[in-house]
Motif scaffolding. Structure first.
Motif, PDB file in Angstrom:
ATOM      1  N   ALA A  13       6.434  10.155  -6.311  1.00  0.00           N
ATOM      2  CA  ALA A  13       5.756   8.938  -5.839  1.00  0.00           C
ATOM      3  C   ALA A  13       5.174   9.117  -4.441  1.00  0.00           C
ATOM      4  O   ALA A  13       4.414   8.257  -3.973  1.00  0.00           O
ATOM      5  CB  ALA A  13       6.729   7.759  -5.850  1.00  0.00           C
ATOM      6  N   ALA A  14       5.497  10.205  -3.777  1.00  0.00           N
ATOM      7  CA  ALA A  14       5.004  10.432  -2.413  1.00  0.00           C
ATOM      8  C   ALA A  14       3.483  10.488  -2.413  1.00  0.00           C
ATOM      9  O   ALA A  14       2.882  11.114  -3.285  1.00  0.00           O
ATOM     10  CB  ALA A  14       5.593  11.722  -1.853  1.00  0.00           C
ATOM     11  N   GLY A  15       2.876   9.804  -1.462  1.00  0.00           N
ATOM     12  CA  GLY A  15       1.422   9.779  -1.368  1.00  0.00           C
ATOM     13  C   GLY A  15       0.791   8.660  -2.165  1.00  0.00           C
ATOM     14  O   GLY A  15      -0.406   8.417  -2.049  1.00  0.00           O
ATOM     15  N   ARG A  16       1.595   7.980  -2.970  1.00  0.00           N
ATOM     16  CA  ARG A  16       1.059   6.869  -3.754  1.00  0.00           C
ATOM     17  C   ARG A  16       1.376   5.558  -3.047  1.00  0.00           C
ATOM     18  O   ARG A  16       2.291   5.470  -2.231  1.00  0.00           O
ATOM     19  CB  ARG A  16       1.612   6.912  -5.175  1.00  0.00           C
ATOM     20  CG  ARG A  16       1.223   8.251  -5.812  1.00  0.00           C
ATOM     21  CD  ARG A  16       1.409   8.284  -7.269  1.00  0.00           C
ATOM     22  NE  ARG A  16       0.529   7.382  -7.977  1.00  0.00           N
ATOM     23  CZ  ARG A  16       0.654   7.159  -9.293  1.00  0.00           C
ATOM     24  NH1 ARG A  16       1.600   7.753  -9.975  1.00  0.00           N
ATOM     25  NH2 ARG A  16      -0.181   6.347  -9.911  1.00  0.00           N
ATOM     26  N   TRP A  17       0.595   4.540  -3.371  1.00  0.00           N
ATOM     27  CA  TRP A  17       0.622   3.288  -2.610  1.00  0.00           C
ATOM     28  C   TRP A  17       1.325   2.187  -3.384  1.00  0.00           C
ATOM     29  O   TRP A  17       1.278   2.152  -4.616  1.00  0.00           O
ATOM     30  CB  TRP A  17      -0.810   2.901  -2.253  1.00  0.00           C
ATOM     31  CG  TRP A  17      -1.423   3.889  -1.304  1.00  0.00           C
ATOM     32  CD1 TRP A  17      -1.847   5.158  -1.608  1.00  0.00           C
ATOM     33  CD2 TRP A  17      -1.631   3.717   0.092  1.00  0.00           C
ATOM     34  NE1 TRP A  17      -2.317   5.779  -0.473  1.00  0.00           N
ATOM     35  CE2 TRP A  17      -2.211   4.918   0.580  1.00  0.00           C
ATOM     36  CE3 TRP A  17      -1.413   2.668   0.987  1.00  0.00           C
ATOM     37  CZ2 TRP A  17      -2.555   5.085   1.917  1.00  0.00           C
ATOM     38  CZ3 TRP A  17      -1.764   2.828   2.333  1.00  0.00           C
ATOM     39  CH2 TRP A  17      -2.324   4.030   2.780  1.00  0.00           C
ATOM     40  N   GLU A  18       1.946   1.283  -2.621  1.00  0.00           N
ATOM     41  CA  GLU A  18       2.719   0.194  -3.215  1.00  0.00           C
ATOM     42  C   GLU A  18       2.694  -1.005  -2.299  1.00  0.00           C
ATOM     43  O   GLU A  18       2.205  -0.938  -1.168  1.00  0.00           O
ATOM     44  CB  GLU A  18       4.165   0.644  -3.429  1.00  0.00           C
ATOM     45  CG  GLU A  18       4.911   0.868  -2.111  1.00  0.00           C
ATOM     46  CD  GLU A  18       6.391   1.191  -2.277  1.00  0.00           C
ATOM     47  OE1 GLU A  18       6.844   1.409  -3.418  1.00  0.00           O
ATOM     48  OE2 GLU A  18       7.091   1.214  -1.245  1.00  0.00           O
ATOM     49  N   ASP A  41      -4.399   5.231  -4.223  1.00  0.00           N
ATOM     50  CA  ASP A  41      -3.768   5.581  -5.501  1.00  0.00           C
ATOM     51  C   ASP A  41      -2.468   4.776  -5.657  1.00  0.00           C
ATOM     52  O   ASP A  41      -1.418   5.188  -5.174  1.00  0.00           O
ATOM     53  CB  ASP A  41      -3.494   7.092  -5.487  1.00  0.00           C
ATOM     54  CG  ASP A  41      -2.932   7.596  -6.802  1.00  0.00           C
ATOM     55  OD1 ASP A  41      -3.086   6.894  -7.819  1.00  0.00           O
ATOM     56  OD2 ASP A  41      -2.340   8.697  -6.793  1.00  0.00           O
ATOM     57  N   TRP A  42      -2.577   3.625  -6.305  1.00  0.00           N
ATOM     58  CA  TRP A  42      -1.417   2.738  -6.485  1.00  0.00           C
ATOM     59  C   TRP A  42      -0.432   3.333  -7.493  1.00  0.00           C
ATOM     60  O   TRP A  42      -0.836   4.018  -8.440  1.00  0.00           O
ATOM     61  CB  TRP A  42      -1.881   1.378  -7.008  1.00  0.00           C
ATOM     62  CG  TRP A  42      -2.657   0.575  -6.014  1.00  0.00           C
ATOM     63  CD1 TRP A  42      -4.023   0.531  -5.888  1.00  0.00           C
ATOM     64  CD2 TRP A  42      -2.135  -0.293  -4.999  1.00  0.00           C
ATOM     65  NE1 TRP A  42      -4.370  -0.310  -4.846  1.00  0.00           N
ATOM     66  CE2 TRP A  42      -3.233  -0.827  -4.287  1.00  0.00           C
ATOM     67  CE3 TRP A  42      -0.841  -0.668  -4.616  1.00  0.00           C
ATOM     68  CZ2 TRP A  42      -3.080  -1.727  -3.218  1.00  0.00           C
ATOM     69  CZ3 TRP A  42      -0.691  -1.559  -3.557  1.00  0.00           C
ATOM     70  CH2 TRP A  42      -1.790  -2.071  -2.869  1.00  0.00           C
ATOM     71  N   PHE A  99      -0.931  -6.212 -10.736  1.00  0.00           N
ATOM     72  CA  PHE A  99      -0.816  -7.002  -9.508  1.00  0.00           C
ATOM     73  C   PHE A  99      -2.067  -6.805  -8.656  1.00  0.00           C
ATOM     74  O   PHE A  99      -2.584  -7.748  -8.071  1.00  0.00           O
ATOM     75  CB  PHE A  99       0.437  -6.587  -8.733  1.00  0.00           C
ATOM     76  CG  PHE A  99       1.709  -6.804  -9.507  1.00  0.00           C
ATOM     77  CD1 PHE A  99       2.337  -8.038  -9.516  1.00  0.00           C
ATOM     78  CD2 PHE A  99       2.255  -5.783 -10.268  1.00  0.00           C
ATOM     79  CE1 PHE A  99       3.492  -8.251 -10.250  1.00  0.00           C
ATOM     80  CE2 PHE A  99       3.420  -5.974 -11.006  1.00  0.00           C
ATOM     81  CZ  PHE A  99       4.031  -7.220 -11.007  1.00  0.00           C
ATOM     82  N   VAL A 100      -2.540  -5.572  -8.609  1.00  0.00           N
ATOM     83  CA  VAL A 100      -3.735  -5.279  -7.815  1.00  0.00           C
ATOM     84  C   VAL A 100      -4.933  -6.050  -8.367  1.00  0.00           C
ATOM     85  O   VAL A 100      -5.737  -6.607  -7.611  1.00  0.00           O
ATOM     86  CB  VAL A 100      -3.999  -3.751  -7.780  1.00  0.00           C
ATOM     87  CG1 VAL A 100      -5.346  -3.443  -7.143  1.00  0.00           C
ATOM     88  CG2 VAL A 100      -2.873  -3.043  -7.039  1.00  0.00           C
TER      89      VAL A 100
END
Ligand SMILES: Nc1nc2c([nH]c(=O)n2[C@H]2C[C@H](O)[C@@H](COP(=O)(O)OP(=O)(O)OP(=O)(O)O)O2)c(=O)[nH]1
Length: 131
Positions: free
Chosen positions: A30-35, A113-114, A121-122
């Motif tokens: 999940a590193a580098g991905r957005w939340e 990059d979600w 949700f986005v």
């Protein structure tokens, strides 16, 4: 009978037509991905309280929950994601666990990059910001 799923809450913190997105550093996949900032609701805790607590821990700010998004997404078996709109009431976000934060307007939501479960949700946030 299936067990009740554990809930992860995410905060859609909105200010001046932009939502705050945070970039994960862990786990590796999940590193580098957005939340949305947030985390798991603890036993005996309300989702609202969990959201306020997680945002305080992760960004050092106080937020007020203004309403829940209608989307709900499965993260994996037994874990579901919910999200609420929130407004900043004190402080300026400074990430503790994330390595980057961005205030995104509706047109910029697709620039990051979600995590996969965040997509519905986005979409909902995009429509809300565009109003
Ligand atoms: N905070 C947050 N987590 C998300 C989002 N989308 C998504 O799939 N997740 C996933 C990533 C993780 O598998 C899980 C949240 O776990 P976490 O590790 O951030 O939560 P936590 O701080 O309560 O963690 P823990 O130490 O109690 O395990 O939900 C999101 O928008 N925000």
């Amino acid at each position: 009978m299936p067990a009740t799923p554990r809930v992860v809450v995410g905060a859609a913190i909105v200010r001046e037509g932009r939502v705050l997105a945070c970039r994960r550093t862990a786990p590796v996949e999940a590193a580098g991905r957005w939340e949305l900032p947030g985390g798991k609701v603890e036993p005996g805790e309300t989702p609202e309280a969990a959201l306020v607590r997680e945002v305080r821990e992760e960004l050092g700010v106080e937020v007020r929950v203004s309403g829940w998004l209608s989307a709900e997404a499965e993260i994996r078996e037994g874990l579901v994601l919910r999200a609420a709109y929130a407004t900043l009431v004190a402080g300026e976000p400074a990430p503790v666990e994330h390595d980057q934060v961005r205030w995104l307007c509706a047109e910029e939501l697709d620039d990051v990059d979600w995590l996969e479960p965040d997509r519905p949700f986005v979409d909902e946030i995009r429509a809300a910001l565009a109003d």
